[in-house]
Design a protein around this motif. Structure first.
Motif, short mmCIF file in Angstrom:
data_model
loop_
_atom_site.label_atom_id
_atom_site.label_comp_id
_atom_site.label_asym_id
_atom_site.label_seq_id
_atom_site.Cartn_x
_atom_site.Cartn_y
_atom_site.Cartn_z
N VAL A 216 39.80 37.32 47.14
CA VAL A 216 40.27 38.57 47.68
C VAL A 216 39.79 39.59 46.60
CG1 VAL A 216 42.33 39.99 47.47
CG2 VAL A 216 42.56 37.47 47.99
N ASP A 217 39.54 39.35 45.27
CA ASP A 217 38.85 40.31 44.40
C ASP A 217 37.43 40.61 44.32
OD1 ASP A 217 41.57 40.85 43.68
OD2 ASP A 217 41.38 39.01 42.11
N SER A 218 36.59 39.56 44.64
CA SER A 218 35.15 39.73 44.64
C SER A 218 34.63 40.01 45.79
CB SER A 218 34.63 38.49 44.12
OG SER A 218 34.82 37.35 45.31
N THR A 219 35.27 39.71 46.92
CA THR A 219 35.18 40.30 48.40
C THR A 219 35.35 41.88 48.42
OG1 THR A 219 35.64 37.93 49.43
CG2 THR A 219 35.71 40.02 50.86
N ASP B 145 41.65 50.75 37.21
CA ASP B 145 43.05 50.24 37.14
C ASP B 145 43.43 49.71 38.42
OD1 ASP B 145 45.32 50.02 35.51
OD2 ASP B 145 46.25 51.99 36.22
N LEU B 146 42.82 49.07 39.11
CA LEU B 146 43.21 48.32 40.43
C LEU B 146 43.95 46.85 39.99
CD1 LEU B 146 40.18 49.49 42.38
CD2 LEU B 146 42.52 49.85 43.09
N PHE B 147 45.34 46.87 40.97
CA PHE B 147 45.86 45.60 40.48
C PHE B 147 45.72 44.96 41.72
CE2 PHE B 147 47.81 48.26 37.39
CZ PHE B 147 48.37 47.28 36.32
N LYS B 148 46.28 43.52 41.78
CA LYS B 148 46.10 42.73 42.78
C LYS B 148 46.71 43.26 44.21
CE LYS B 148 45.08 38.84 43.01
NZ LYS B 148 43.30 38.10 43.36
N GLN B 149 47.80 44.01 44.08
CA GLN B 149 48.49 44.49 45.30
C GLN B 149 47.75 45.71 45.68
OE1 GLN B 149 50.86 43.07 47.10
NE2 GLN B 149 50.53 44.86 48.74
N ASP B 150 47.17 46.51 45.08
CA ASP B 150 46.32 47.57 45.24
C ASP B 150 45.20 47.07 46.13
OD1 ASP B 150 47.88 49.33 43.77
OD2 ASP B 150 46.63 49.10 42.25
N ILE B 151 44.49 45.86 45.66
CA ILE B 151 43.44 45.37 46.27
C ILE B 151 43.57 44.83 47.88
CG2 ILE B 151 41.47 43.86 46.01
CD1 ILE B 151 41.77 44.11 42.99
N ARG B 152 44.87 44.20 47.88
CA ARG B 152 45.29 43.61 49.04
C ARG B 152 45.28 44.70 50.01
NH1 ARG B 152 45.91 38.12 49.32
NH2 ARG B 152 46.55 37.13 47.22
N GLU B 153 45.91 46.08 49.68
CA GLU B 153 46.32 47.16 50.54
C GLU B 153 45.01 47.54 51.10
OE1 GLU B 153 49.14 49.82 49.25
OE2 GLU B 153 50.42 48.36 48.49
N LEU B 154 44.04 47.85 50.10
CA LEU B 154 42.68 48.50 50.27
C LEU B 154 41.86 47.59 51.07
CD1 LEU B 154 41.95 50.16 47.06
CD2 LEU B 154 42.27 51.30 48.98
N SER B 155 41.90 46.26 50.99
CA SER B 155 41.18 45.31 51.82
C SER B 155 41.60 45.28 53.12
CB SER B 155 41.47 43.88 51.18
OG SER B 155 40.79 43.75 49.80
N GLN B 156 43.18 45.33 53.44
CA GLN B 156 43.40 45.58 54.82
C GLN B 156 43.13 46.74 55.44
OE1 GLN B 156 47.79 45.60 55.06
NE2 GLN B 156 47.80 44.53 57.12
N LYS C 77 28.59 39.63 26.67
CA LYS C 77 27.32 39.59 27.42
C LYS C 77 27.15 40.93 28.28
CE LYS C 77 27.29 34.79 27.53
NZ LYS C 77 26.08 34.54 26.69
N GLY C 78 27.99 41.94 27.86
CA GLY C 78 27.88 43.32 28.62
C GLY C 78 28.08 43.40 30.12
N ILE C 79 28.86 42.42 30.65
CA ILE C 79 29.27 42.29 32.01
C ILE C 79 30.40 43.14 32.06
CG2 ILE C 79 29.78 40.70 33.79
CD1 ILE C 79 27.30 40.13 32.25
N ARG C 80 30.47 43.85 33.35
CA ARG C 80 31.64 44.94 33.59
C ARG C 80 32.22 44.46 34.76
NH1 ARG C 80 29.21 50.52 33.22
NH2 ARG C 80 31.33 51.24 33.45
N GLY C 81 33.77 44.95 34.59
CA GLY C 81 34.71 44.72 35.70
C GLY C 81 35.12 45.86 36.08
N PRO C 82 34.38 46.48 37.47
CA PRO C 82 34.86 47.61 37.78
C PRO C 82 36.30 47.97 38.51
CG PRO C 82 32.65 47.32 38.47
CD PRO C 82 33.33 46.10 37.86
N LEU C 83 36.57 46.72 38.81
CA LEU C 83 38.13 46.83 39.58
C LEU C 83 39.17 47.10 38.13
CD1 LEU C 83 38.02 43.89 41.86
CD2 LEU C 83 37.51 46.35 42.68
N TYR D 124 31.73 41.65 37.99
CA TYR D 124 32.59 40.47 38.46
C TYR D 124 34.22 41.06 38.58
CZ TYR D 124 35.13 39.75 33.69
OH TYR D 124 35.68 39.74 32.78
N GLY D 125 34.94 40.13 39.16
CA GLY D 125 36.14 40.49 39.72
C GLY D 125 37.44 40.48 38.91
N VAL D 126 37.11 40.79 37.67
CA VAL D 126 38.44 40.85 36.98
C VAL D 126 39.25 42.26 37.31
CG1 VAL D 126 37.22 42.31 35.10
CG2 VAL D 126 39.03 40.80 34.38
#
Length: 267
Positions: free
Chosen positions: A27-30, A150-161, A140-146, A120-122
């Motif tokens: 869900v998150d990385s997609t 401040d995007l939560f799982k439910q936010d991501i599911r709603e936006l993905s839909q 290692k300087g890897i970023r987590g834009p989500l 990555y999808g953190v």
């Protein structure tokens, strides 16, 4: 609120200019990949999927199909968690070793292809959970834009839909090693056993499944509403899972819980 969060996500991505996305097909990385494509354009995004012992083969195939449908450049790289010193011993820092090794594979790809960042999808939910892999990302300087947006799982599911992503209601994913009790040595055979057991249970139309492994015990976690499916098929489930090497087959009455193996760490 969601619109503002998405705008913030796009602002973060624009600042990065070009990105290599650690892409599992979940869900998150997609969603992260979709946002990066829409914000930066196909020439500035590369999806990379790590094929390893702890990544189910069915998920790899789904990731390939998703990447093709999204029109993104996609690389599959071969990795091996079991070859990482300290990983197979399966202590509480297992995820640190895994993520550290993954990023060590992705950073050279970034440099070779001329990209500016690895992401990555953190997500925001992860800030309240035990996630030692986040320390590896920070080092290692890897970023987590989500998470930064401040995007939560439910936010991501709603936006993905909203964006018609097929993953919007996909069950949560985690590596197969997360099914094996801390302190129990991880082997390829055990990971294969878990993968086969969960694939069989999913064939019974169980949506969210975990087969937590405690030596010879299979502790099945499903959503409470699906427990009746397990009970109705208990004979076939016992027979099938015993064929894979489990001697005792149990149903956890608490039901599916993300990271349930971490409870012992608090003790």
């Amino acid at each position: 609120m969601l619109t503002e969060k998405y705008k913030k996500l796009q602002s973060i991505l624009r600042e990065m200019e070009s990105v290599v996305v650690a892409f599992s097909g979940g869900v998150d990385s997609t969603f992260l990949l979709k946002a990066a494509l829409d914000t930066l354009g196909v020439d500035h995004v590369l999806a990379v999927t790590a094929d390893s012992e702890s990544y189910p083969s069915s998920e790899l195939e789904e990731a390939k199909v998703l990447a093709e449908k999204m029109g993104v450049r996609h690389q599959v790289i071969e990795t091996s968690e079991l070859a990482i010193p300290g990983y197979a011993e399966n202590n509480k820092n297992r995820c640190y070793f895994c993520k550290s090794s993954l990023f060590d594979h992705l950073l050279p790809v970034m440099e070779e292809m001329g990209f500016q960042n690895v992401i990555y999808g953190v997500i925001a939910d992860d800030m309240n959970e035990f996630r030692p892999g986040m320390q590896a990302a920070k080092e290692k300087g890897i970023r987590g834009p989500l998470q930064e947006a401040d995007l939560f799982k439910q936010d991501i599911r709603e936006l993905s839909q909203k964006f018609d992503l097929p993953t919007w209601d996909k069950p949560s994913l985690a590596c197969l090693s997360s099914r094996i009790a801390y302190g129990e040595y991880i082997t390829k055979e055990k990971l294969t056993k878990v993968e086969k057991a969960e694939a069989y249970l999913k064939s019974l139309q169980l949506r969210q499944v975990r087969v937590r492994t405690h030596q010879e015990i299979a502790r099945i976690e499903v959503e409470p509403k699906d427990m009746k499916i397990v009970l109705e098929n208990h004979d076939s489930i016992v027979k099938e899972l015993q064929c894979y090497g489990y001697k005792y087959i149990t149903l956890d009455l608490i039901g599916y819980q993300s990271g349930s193996m971490n409870k012992v760490l608090a003790q």
